[in-house]
Design a protein around this motif. Structure first.
Motif, mmCIF file in Angstrom:
data_model
loop_
_atom_site.group_PDB
_atom_site.id
_atom_site.type_symbol
_atom_site.label_atom_id
_atom_site.label_comp_id
_atom_site.label_asym_id
_atom_site.label_seq_id
_atom_site.Cartn_x
_atom_site.Cartn_y
_atom_site.Cartn_z
ATOM 1 N N LYS A 1 5.606 -44.109 -9.523
ATOM 2 C CA LYS A 1 5.970 -43.688 -11.647
ATOM 3 C C LYS A 1 7.374 -42.313 -10.978
ATOM 4 O O LYS A 1 8.041 -42.470 -11.784
ATOM 5 C CB LYS A 1 5.178 -43.262 -13.038
ATOM 6 N N GLN A 2 6.846 -41.728 -10.662
ATOM 7 C CA GLN A 2 7.563 -40.594 -9.960
ATOM 8 C C GLN A 2 9.045 -41.514 -9.696
ATOM 9 O O GLN A 2 10.110 -40.654 -10.136
ATOM 10 C CB GLN A 2 7.123 -39.566 -9.779
ATOM 11 N N CYS A 3 8.877 -42.469 -8.564
ATOM 12 C CA CYS A 3 10.233 -41.842 -7.738
ATOM 13 C C CYS A 3 11.062 -43.299 -9.264
ATOM 14 O O CYS A 3 12.616 -42.711 -8.812
ATOM 15 C CB CYS A 3 9.530 -43.320 -6.624
ATOM 16 N N MET A 4 10.199 -44.055 -10.381
ATOM 17 C CA MET A 4 11.145 -45.047 -10.645
ATOM 18 C C MET A 4 11.700 -43.808 -11.902
ATOM 19 O O MET A 4 13.281 -44.353 -12.555
ATOM 20 C CB MET A 4 10.239 -45.811 -11.851
ATOM 21 N N GLY A 5 11.086 -43.011 -12.531
ATOM 22 C CA GLY A 5 12.543 -41.881 -13.230
ATOM 23 C C GLY A 5 13.601 -41.389 -11.997
ATOM 24 O O GLY A 5 14.023 -40.784 -12.629
ATOM 25 N N LEU A 6 13.117 -41.054 -10.789
ATOM 26 C CA LEU A 6 13.888 -40.505 -10.351
ATOM 27 C C LEU A 6 15.388 -41.327 -10.197
ATOM 28 O O LEU A 6 15.929 -41.092 -10.861
ATOM 29 C CB LEU A 6 13.606 -39.785 -9.026
ATOM 30 N N VAL A 7 14.802 -42.674 -9.912
ATOM 31 C CA VAL A 7 16.154 -43.913 -9.779
ATOM 32 C C VAL A 7 16.809 -43.832 -10.705
ATOM 33 O O VAL A 7 17.792 -43.815 -11.087
ATOM 34 C CB VAL A 7 15.279 -44.242 -9.079
ATOM 35 N N ASP A 8 16.131 -43.918 -12.161
ATOM 36 C CA ASP A 8 16.436 -43.721 -12.892
ATOM 37 C C ASP A 8 17.318 -42.428 -13.263
ATOM 38 O O ASP A 8 18.120 -42.444 -14.606
ATOM 39 C CB ASP A 8 15.466 -44.442 -14.663
#
Length: 627
Positions: free
Chosen positions: A584-591
């Motif tokens: 979820k944190q990686c999703m947040g960073l990509v977005d």
């Protein structure tokens, strides 16, 4: 032959006429396919791209026995005006197909439906009917055939003599493609037959010609030198709907025991491999114009022996010379060329390899923590804005059944999660929309988002854009059941939609598609509500480079950004909670990178978690508004 076939209108751009072709080349390609298929199912319109189009009678000898009509751009159906040509629409309907590959595939399918005896036409779609089906942004092969080579040839023809000395890089890329080993679904069997033929020192059997080919032999359609290799035998036996005699022979025991790695590779016969497909019909008018121009300029084609062989071989296919004659395309008779040394071909090629270079680091091992730590040390962490209306929901029980995603034939649990996802997107769009707005549902699939929006906001016009024909047909069936009058359907790749709009929406746009949707919205200065998906499919393409934003580019390399993308896909419910949290944190960073990139274009963008978060493992949502 089926009698009751609804009339469809085919719209083709017309910029100018040059030698034996109508330009742009997409138009000549479309007309050539119609002639090859002997298809009269479409009412054909030429749409001038400029003021001065000359005498329309001049084009008459270039369209074969087709009746064509000239029409101005402003006379096009409104849905077609939003698309790049070629485009097809059923008369007085709201379903449009746009873009070269989509239109050509549709012509082939309609030709076969109208006359099922034309199995050779259906075979143009290739194995599993997937030839040129993948969109150009994803498939380098589709891009080469559909975009790169036609544009390269058009530039070559219009360039001044001092600027067209070199062979265009995209033509050289096709030459290299023809030199690669062929992979087909049954290649092991064919490669063993080739090995047996080589060991026997015998030439492949010449296939016995069928009735059609026999007629064409009398008129010179078939080349006087019959195919002599295993690949040619297999390819032409399929064209003539019969088996080559060698193909039925059982391999000798020592051939059957040979390791696959020791089998000889298969050589290209046609553009995609062994079999004649629509890709060959797309490339022939382009390569023909290039060769004619090169010959007039006295160019030596020594660097293109494989293209020269391919060009000669395509002329041997039954029906090709007849179609060329209808279109007044005077095919050249090229001499046999010796293959150029590999280094000479490489030296003369300036094919851009930046994609391969950019992507070669995408295969990596290791976790995301070093990359996340690096960002944190620079003050960057995943940030989520509060949900503007977390408890907002549609009253699904009061809506007609065709509005519900359950009508898309999915399980009850999945339909519930889809309803929860739609609650989030519809809530955000409702806050942004005003009467008269044009709302585009990109990557619409079966129309779950667009149909709800069209039903809930009858004062807005909704457009569904989707590349998959069957999904869009299902959406239209649901729309027809509801009697919606404020909805259009466009089967096309995103790049072929160029209309203006006010709000762009996408639910689970896969990988780079999210960035394509954002780009469309930025170009139109439209607000957007987008839920991304399939982060692991993100990679550098011709148009998109990662990271996207200035801030991320200063800190992360492409490889480090790809680490975030790969681990952003680690959010499935069956994974351990700690791993899902990192995902979820990686999703947040990509977005966050995507959001900041959009803000560089004067947008205000929020990254929000959909409510409830259990509605999807991919539960991020952008809301972007031009400032």
């Amino acid at each position: 032959m089926k009698d009751s076939v609804a009339e469809e209108h085919l719209y083709l751009a017309f910029s100018h006429q040059y030698r034996d072709s109508i330009f742009p080349l997409h138009t000549s390609i479309s007309l050539f396919l119609l002639s090859y298929c002997d298809c009269k199912l479409f009412k054909v319109f030429l749409v001038p791209t400029g003021e001065d189009v000359g005498d329309p009678c001049v084009t008459k000898n270039l369209v074969g026995d087709l009746e064509v009509h000239l029409i101005s751009r402003c006379q096009l159906p409104v849905v077609v005006q939003s698309c790049s040509l070629p485009a097809v629409v059923v008369k007085d309907d709201k379903f449009c197909r746009a873009g070269l590959s989509v239109v050509l595939r549709h012509i082939i399918q309609k030709t076969f439906e109208a006359d099922p005896s034309k199995k050779d036409v259906l075979e143009l779609l290739g194995f599993k009917k997937t030839c040129l089906k993948a969109c150009a942004e994803v498939s380098q092969w589709t891009r080469l055939c559909e975009i790169s080579i036609p544009l390269a040839v058009e530039r070559f023809l219009t360039a001044s003599p001092e600027h067209c000395q070199a062979i265009p890089p995209d033509i050289l890329q096709f030459e290299r493609k023809l030199g690669e080993p062929v992979r087909v679904h049954n290649d092991d069997k064919i490669r063993r037959q080739k090995l047996q033929q080589q060991k026997a020192g015998a030439k492949a059997a010449v296939p016995v010609l069928g009735n059609e080919a026999t007629e064409e032999l009398k008129t010179g359609e078939v080349h006087e030198h019959p195919p002599s290799s295993m690949e040619l035998s297999v390819a032409f036996s399929k064209l003539l709907v019969q088996e080559a005699s060698d193909a039925v022979n059982r391999e000798a025991p020592h051939i059957r025991r040979t390791k696959t790695s020791d089998l000889p590779p298969l050589d290209h016969v046609f553009a995609e491999g062994l079999y004649f497909t629509v890709a060959d019909l797309v490339l022939l008018p382009c390569i023909h114009q290039f060769l004619v121009s090169s010959k007039k300029q006295g160019k030596n084609l020594v660097n293109l022996p494989l293209i020269s062989s391919w060009y000669r071989r395509v002329q041997e296919v039954p029906g090709v010379k007849k179609a060329a004659g209808k279109c007044n395309m005077k095919l050249l008779q090229l001499p046999e060329l010796m293959s150029a040394p590999e280094e000479q071909l490489q030296d003369s090629s300036s094919v851009p390899d930046e994609l391969e270079e950019d992507n070669e680091d995408s295969h990596f091992i290791g976790g995301p923590r070093p990359t996340m730590t690096k960002l944190m040390e620079n003050g960057i962490e995943a940030k989520f804005s509060p949900h503007p209306c977390p408890n907002w929901t549609l009253d699904w029980t009061s809506l007609p059944p065709a509005v519900s995603p359950g009508e898309g034939k999915m399980s009850r649990d999945r339909a519930l999660r889809k309803q929860q996802q739609l609650n989030n997107l519809v809530a955000a769009v409702t806050k942004l929309a005003k009467p008269g707005d044009m709302i585009v549902d990109f990557c619409s699939g079966g129309g779950h988002v667009g149909i709800v929006l069209a039903h809930m906001m009858p004062s807005c016009q909704v457009v569904l854009i989707e590349n998959k024909e069957l999904s869009l047909i299902r959406a239209k069936d649901r729309s027809d059941e509801l009697g919606l009058n404020n909805i259009w359907f466009i089967q096309a790749n995103l790049d072929y939609f160029n209309g203006t709009f006010d709000i762009g929406v996408a639910l689970h746009a896969c990988g780079v598609a999210t960035d394509m949707v954002i780009e469309h919205c930025l170009r139109a200065r439209a607000a957007f509500v987008i839920s991304p998906c399939c982060y692991g499919f993100i990679q550098n393409t011709v148009k998109f480079k990662y990271p996207r934003s200035h801030q991320f580019k200063e800190i992360l390399s492409y490889k480090e950004h790809m680490i975030l993308c790969r681990f952003a896909d680690q959010t499935a419910v069956q994974l351990p909670p700690e791993r899902r949290l990192i995902g979820k944190q990686c999703m947040g960073l990509v977005d966050l990178d995507r959001a900041w990139a959009a803000e560089e274009h004067n947008y205000s963008v929020q990254v929000i978690s959909m409510e409830p978060e259990s509605c999807s493992p991919k539960n991020n949502m952008f809301v972007g508004i031009p400032t």
